[in-house]
Scaffold this active site. Structure first.
Site, short mmCIF file in Angstrom:
data_model
loop_
_atom_site.label_atom_id
_atom_site.label_comp_id
_atom_site.label_asym_id
_atom_site.label_seq_id
_atom_site.Cartn_x
_atom_site.Cartn_y
_atom_site.Cartn_z
N HIS A 87 3.41 1.97 1.98
CA HIS A 87 3.93 2.48 3.26
C HIS A 87 5.44 2.32 3.32
O HIS A 87 6.02 1.46 2.66
CB HIS A 87 3.24 1.82 4.46
CG HIS A 87 3.53 0.37 4.67
ND1 HIS A 87 2.57 -0.54 5.04
CD2 HIS A 87 4.68 -0.34 4.60
CE1 HIS A 87 3.11 -1.74 5.18
NE2 HIS A 87 4.39 -1.64 4.92
N ASP A 102 0.83 -1.21 0.00
CA ASP A 102 0.00 0.00 0.00
C ASP A 102 0.87 1.26 0.00
O ASP A 102 0.39 2.35 0.28
CB ASP A 102 -0.94 0.00 1.21
CG ASP A 102 -0.19 0.03 2.54
OD1 ASP A 102 1.06 0.00 2.53
OD2 ASP A 102 -0.84 0.07 3.60
P1 PGA Z 1 7.92 -7.16 2.98
O1 PGA Z 1 7.35 -5.88 3.74
O2 PGA Z 1 9.41 -6.94 2.86
O3 PGA Z 1 7.59 -8.31 3.87
O4 PGA Z 1 7.25 -7.22 1.66
C1 PGA Z 1 7.72 -4.61 3.35
C2 PGA Z 1 7.06 -3.59 4.26
O5 PGA Z 1 5.90 -3.79 4.65
O6 PGA Z 1 7.71 -2.58 4.57
#
Ligand code: PGA
Length: 260
Positions: free
Chosen positions: A138, A136
């Protein structure tokens, strides 16, 4: 923002490890901002291997993690403190007293958030901040709608992020809905931000971050305003970028003096 496109996550992790190693060589007392999640696992594995081969040294390093779940103790298997211990800290020579992770069990959360910011300042600020990218858009746990100048504070996760993280919590109790996270303003003060994204499910967020408008709707887009931000992505994550050829061209033609 410098955009580096690699064929896959292994190549992306190698490139990120190169940047970390160069940072530690240049400044052995570096202050590192660290991230959790699936994306940095390859990078951490390479760093621990380099340490085991005596290629890098963490003895003078200070670290600050981006975030932690509210209500999870450092010993909870799904806490980010546990993640960091298992994947990095137990395998390198960073001094325990130099490791900083927000305390998710603190009774006075606003007070420890302020103290976290002050500790970063006292350490001289963050030299190299590692970031992952949420689907999303973030960064840290600054969900869409977060103030672009926010500081370390408590945040409620949105439903998508809770769903994204469900896989880690199977049988380990309910997923916390709240976190303590560095703010976007905190992240923006790091001298160098290094963000890694991998996989097709990140392609939309990558495009919004790099080529979309700067908006609280896509918190990572604030990195367009950062003075020194390096983005390393694999081909699937790059799929929705419009200026792909340009980014490749810039990288291939990078002046020798600018290479890390
Ligand atoms: P992920 O998460 O590396 O598990 O894809 C990234 C994040 O939410 O910052």
């Amino acid at each position: 923002m410098e955009v580096i496109i690699k064929p896959d996550i292994d190549a992306a992790s190698n490139e990120a490890a190169r940047i970390f190693a160069a940072q530690l060589k240049r400044k052995p007392t570096s202050v590192l901002g660290l991230a959790t999640g699936a994306t940095p696992l390859g990078l951490y594995h390479i760093l621990t291997t380099m340490y085991a081969r005596s290629e890098i040294d963490f003895s003078l390093v200070t670290t600050f993690n981006l975030d932690e779940y509210v209500s999870l103790s450092a010993s909870h298997p799904q806490s980010y403190a546990s993640y960091m211990r298992e994947n990095l800290f137990a395998k390198i020579n960073v001094a325990l007293e130099n490791i900083h992770i927000p305390d998710g069990t603190a009774r006075d959360i606003p007070a420890i958030c302020t103290a976290y910011e002050e500790t970063i300042d006292r350490a001289g600020g963050i030299d190299l901040q590692l970031l992952g990218l949420g689907s999303d858009c973030h960064i840290g746990f600054n969900e869409p709608g977060s103030s672009l100048t926010s500081r370390t504070r408590i945040k409620s996760l949105n439903e998508q992020t809770v769903k994204d993280n469900e896989r880690y919590f199977e049988g380990a109790g309910p997923i916390p809905r709240h976190v303590i996270t560095m703010g976007i303003g905190t992240i923006m003060e790091a001298r160098h931000c290094l963000i890694i994204a991998s996989g097709q499910h990140k392609a939309r967020a990558v495009a919004a971050m790099v080529e979309g408008p700067v908006t609280a709707d896509a918190p990572a887009s604030m990195l367009q305003m950062h003075q020194h931000c390096t983005l390393i992505i694999d081909e699937p994550a790059a799929a929705q970028l419009k200026r792909l050829d340009y980014y490749r061209w810039v990288y291939e033609n990078k002046p020798a003096w600018q290479k890390v």
